[in-house]
Design a protein around this motif. Structure first.
Motif, PDB file in Angstrom:
ATOM      1  N   ARG A   3      54.452  67.023  50.485  1.00  0.00           N
ATOM      2  CA  ARG A   3      54.062  68.427  50.413  1.00  0.00           C
ATOM      3  C   ARG A   3      52.565  68.658  50.303  1.00  0.00           C
ATOM      4  O   ARG A   3      52.075  69.709  50.709  1.00  0.00           O
ATOM      5  CB  ARG A   3      54.746  69.091  49.208  1.00  0.00           C
ATOM      6  CG  ARG A   3      56.200  68.760  49.034  1.00  0.00           C
ATOM      7  CD  ARG A   3      57.019  69.038  50.268  1.00  0.00           C
ATOM      8  NE  ARG A   3      57.010  70.457  50.642  1.00  0.00           N
ATOM      9  CZ  ARG A   3      57.744  70.963  51.627  1.00  0.00           C
ATOM     10  NH1 ARG A   3      58.518  70.169  52.343  1.00  0.00           N
ATOM     11  NH2 ARG A   3      57.695  72.246  51.906  1.00  0.00           N
ATOM     12  N   ALA A   4      51.844  67.723  49.714  1.00  0.00           N
ATOM     13  CA  ALA A   4      50.406  67.939  49.505  1.00  0.00           C
ATOM     14  C   ALA A   4      49.633  67.690  50.796  1.00  0.00           C
ATOM     15  O   ALA A   4      50.017  66.848  51.620  1.00  0.00           O
ATOM     16  CB  ALA A   4      49.892  67.020  48.394  1.00  0.00           C
TER      17      ALA A   4
ATOM     18  N   PHE B 231      62.268  65.205  50.401  1.00  0.00           N
ATOM     19  CA  PHE B 231      61.310  66.262  50.096  1.00  0.00           C
ATOM     20  C   PHE B 231      60.715  66.852  51.367  1.00  0.00           C
ATOM     21  O   PHE B 231      60.422  68.051  51.423  1.00  0.00           O
ATOM     22  CB  PHE B 231      60.191  65.724  49.205  1.00  0.00           C
ATOM     23  CG  PHE B 231      60.612  65.484  47.784  1.00  0.00           C
ATOM     24  CD1 PHE B 231      61.699  66.153  47.235  1.00  0.00           C
ATOM     25  CD2 PHE B 231      59.927  64.593  46.967  1.00  0.00           C
ATOM     26  CE1 PHE B 231      62.092  65.950  45.920  1.00  0.00           C
ATOM     27  CE2 PHE B 231      60.295  64.384  45.656  1.00  0.00           C
ATOM     28  CZ  PHE B 231      61.377  65.067  45.131  1.00  0.00           C
ATOM     29  N   ALA B 232      60.512  66.035  52.393  1.00  0.00           N
ATOM     30  CA  ALA B 232      59.895  66.518  53.625  1.00  0.00           C
ATOM     31  C   ALA B 232      60.786  67.503  54.356  1.00  0.00           C
ATOM     32  O   ALA B 232      60.286  68.332  55.136  1.00  0.00           O
ATOM     33  CB  ALA B 232      59.562  65.334  54.532  1.00  0.00           C
ATOM     34  N   ASP B 233      62.086  67.451  54.135  1.00  0.00           N
ATOM     35  CA  ASP B 233      63.016  68.351  54.819  1.00  0.00           C
ATOM     36  C   ASP B 233      63.127  69.714  54.156  1.00  0.00           C
ATOM     37  O   ASP B 233      63.775  70.610  54.689  1.00  0.00           O
ATOM     38  CB  ASP B 233      64.409  67.702  54.894  1.00  0.00           C
ATOM     39  CG  ASP B 233      64.434  66.522  55.854  1.00  0.00           C
ATOM     40  OD1 ASP B 233      63.588  66.488  56.759  1.00  0.00           O
ATOM     41  OD2 ASP B 233      65.297  65.640  55.681  1.00  0.00           O
ATOM     42  N   ILE B 234      62.533  69.899  52.986  1.00  0.00           N
ATOM     43  CA  ILE B 234      62.584  71.191  52.307  1.00  0.00           C
ATOM     44  C   ILE B 234      61.693  72.186  53.057  1.00  0.00           C
ATOM     45  O   ILE B 234      60.520  71.888  53.325  1.00  0.00           O
ATOM     46  CB  ILE B 234      62.117  71.060  50.844  1.00  0.00           C
ATOM     47  CG1 ILE B 234      63.038  70.096  50.075  1.00  0.00           C
ATOM     48  CG2 ILE B 234      62.097  72.420  50.162  1.00  0.00           C
ATOM     49  CD1 ILE B 234      62.577  69.823  48.656  1.00  0.00           C
ATOM     50  N   PRO B 235      62.207  73.340  53.457  1.00  0.00           N
ATOM     51  CA  PRO B 235      61.375  74.326  54.171  1.00  0.00           C
ATOM     52  C   PRO B 235      60.135  74.705  53.359  1.00  0.00           C
ATOM     53  O   PRO B 235      60.221  74.961  52.159  1.00  0.00           O
ATOM     54  CB  PRO B 235      62.316  75.523  54.352  1.00  0.00           C
ATOM     55  CG  PRO B 235      63.695  74.949  54.255  1.00  0.00           C
ATOM     56  CD  PRO B 235      63.597  73.807  53.292  1.00  0.00           C
ATOM     57  N   ARG B 236      59.013  74.734  54.002  1.00  0.00           N
ATOM     58  CA  ARG B 236      57.765  75.055  53.312  1.00  0.00           C
ATOM     59  C   ARG B 236      57.754  76.494  52.798  1.00  0.00           C
ATOM     60  O   ARG B 236      57.084  76.796  51.804  1.00  0.00           O
ATOM     61  CB  ARG B 236      56.576  74.817  54.239  1.00  0.00           C
ATOM     62  CG  ARG B 236      56.325  73.338  54.534  1.00  0.00           C
ATOM     63  CD  ARG B 236      54.996  73.124  55.227  1.00  0.00           C
ATOM     64  NE  ARG B 236      54.743  71.701  55.388  1.00  0.00           N
ATOM     65  CZ  ARG B 236      54.139  70.943  54.483  1.00  0.00           C
ATOM     66  NH1 ARG B 236      53.746  71.500  53.340  1.00  0.00           N
ATOM     67  NH2 ARG B 236      53.932  69.662  54.694  1.00  0.00           N
ATOM     68  N   ASP B 237      58.470  77.374  53.480  1.00  0.00           N
ATOM     69  CA  ASP B 237      58.495  78.774  53.045  1.00  0.00           C
ATOM     70  C   ASP B 237      59.083  78.919  51.641  1.00  0.00           C
ATOM     71  O   ASP B 237      58.667  79.791  50.874  1.00  0.00           O
ATOM     72  CB  ASP B 237      59.306  79.612  54.039  1.00  0.00           C
ATOM     73  CG  ASP B 237      58.646  79.689  55.409  1.00  0.00           C
ATOM     74  OD1 ASP B 237      57.437  79.394  55.476  1.00  0.00           O
ATOM     75  OD2 ASP B 237      59.339  80.024  56.380  1.00  0.00           O
ATOM     76  N   VAL B 238      60.057  78.065  51.327  1.00  0.00           N
ATOM     77  CA  VAL B 238      60.688  78.142  50.007  1.00  0.00           C
ATOM     78  C   VAL B 238      59.674  77.800  48.917  1.00  0.00           C
ATOM     79  O   VAL B 238      59.543  78.510  47.904  1.00  0.00           O
ATOM     80  CB  VAL B 238      61.904  77.198  49.932  1.00  0.00           C
ATOM     81  CG1 VAL B 238      62.517  77.222  48.550  1.00  0.00           C
ATOM     82  CG2 VAL B 238      62.939  77.578  50.977  1.00  0.00           C
ATOM     83  N   ALA B 239      58.934  76.684  49.108  1.00  0.00           N
ATOM     84  CA  ALA B 239      57.931  76.291  48.120  1.00  0.00           C
ATOM     85  C   ALA B 239      56.785  77.290  48.070  1.00  0.00           C
ATOM     86  O   ALA B 239      56.276  77.606  46.983  1.00  0.00           O
ATOM     87  CB  ALA B 239      57.406  74.891  48.445  1.00  0.00           C
TER      88      ALA B 239
END
Length: 283
Positions: free
Chosen positions: A109-110, A171-179
């Motif tokens: 994510r970073a 973790f890479a599959d988590i949509p960035r919009d959610v975070a």
């Protein structure tokens, strides 16, 4: 019907292969229940090197639990090595997860310069066998005064690269919009990891724990390299010390050693499959 008939040879081949793979495990479960005299005849060609093949009865003629009684009642050293295995594996899994989860989140994510290069270096370290890094680990642990201590086995495994690689994919599959939505609402990075990353990346984390447990429960080279005192040996080193002349204890110990591994695999099988599938997907 034609499709089923066409696939029948494949099913037969797969059944034969599965039987061949499972046969040693089946023997490991059946043979400890043989009586001492029957087991002595079974292992005689191996112990005495007679050149003959062992005759194995898949169903014991006189089923008995004497081998397990001798192991669990009259072999106190078994409990010591069993405790050593639990302590080492439990310590590694606990601290390994604490290190791998934040590291995987940072890689996934970073955004920072050299992130991809650093992650590729991590993957290269993961591909290196223990024999390549054994000498360097030995020198570092010896300089720290940790040789012949359980911590010598635990500490290098805590910073293994494989758990980071496996958890990273989840973790890479988590949509960035959610975070990003959580950050807009005022959540800091640790809160995003705790309330979004951990729940959504649970499959990868649990798959990592299951795979690591199965690997660590059977580790041989690390304790053999870093431990000199046999009182610190885990189960994986206790079994070879018994030898074929103590076959009844060896087989009973092997059967008992299988129980934790089978239990963890059955409990985490579903999450293990999900984590492996997720880690196999392309970014």
């Amino acid at each position: 019907m034609r499709k089923k008939a066409a696939g029948l040879p494949l099913y037969i081949i797969m059944a034969v292969l599965c039987t061949a793979v499972l046969f040693p495990v089946i023997l490991a479960v059946i043979l400890p229940f043989q009586a001492h005299t029957e087991l002595k005849d079974t292992l005689s060609p191996i112990v005495n090197f007679t050149g003959k093949y062992s005759r194995i009865d898949l169903l014991p003629q006189y089923p008995s639990a004497e081998n397990f009684k001798e192991l669990l009642v009259y072999s106190p050293e078994f409990y010591r090595v069993f405790w050593n295995s639990l302590l080492m594996v439990g310590g590694i899994l606990f601290f390994q997860t604490l290190v791998a989860v934040p590291a995987a989140w940072a890689f996934a994510r970073a955004e920072f310069k050299g992130r991809r290069l650093l992650f590729n270096i991590y993957v290269i370290f993961m591909l290196m066998p223990f024999q390549v890094t054994m000498l360097s680990q030995y020198l570092v642990l010896d300089g720290m005064g940790l040789m012949n201590r359980r911590l010598a086995v635990i500490l290098p495994a805590v910073f293994s690269a494989f758990p980071v690689f496996l958890i990273y994919r989840g973790f890479a599959d988590i949509p960035r919009d959610v975070a990003d939505s959580a950050r807009i609402d005022g959540a800091n990075e640790w809160q995003v990891l705790r309330y979004i990353g951990l729940p959504l990346g649970k499959s990868g984390i649990l798959a990592c724990v299951v795979i690591s447990f199965l690997d660590l429960w059977n580790m041989v080279e690390q304790p053999l390299t870093f431990l000199r005192d046999k009182a610190l040996y885990p189960l994986s080193l206790y079994l070879p010390t018994l030898g074929a002349d103590r076959g009844e204890l060896l087989l009973a110990s092997a059967a008992v050693t299988l129980i934790p591994a089978v239990f963890v695999f059955v409990i985490g099988q579903e999450e293990l499959e999900r984590g492996i599938i997720a880690s196999a997907l392309k970014e």
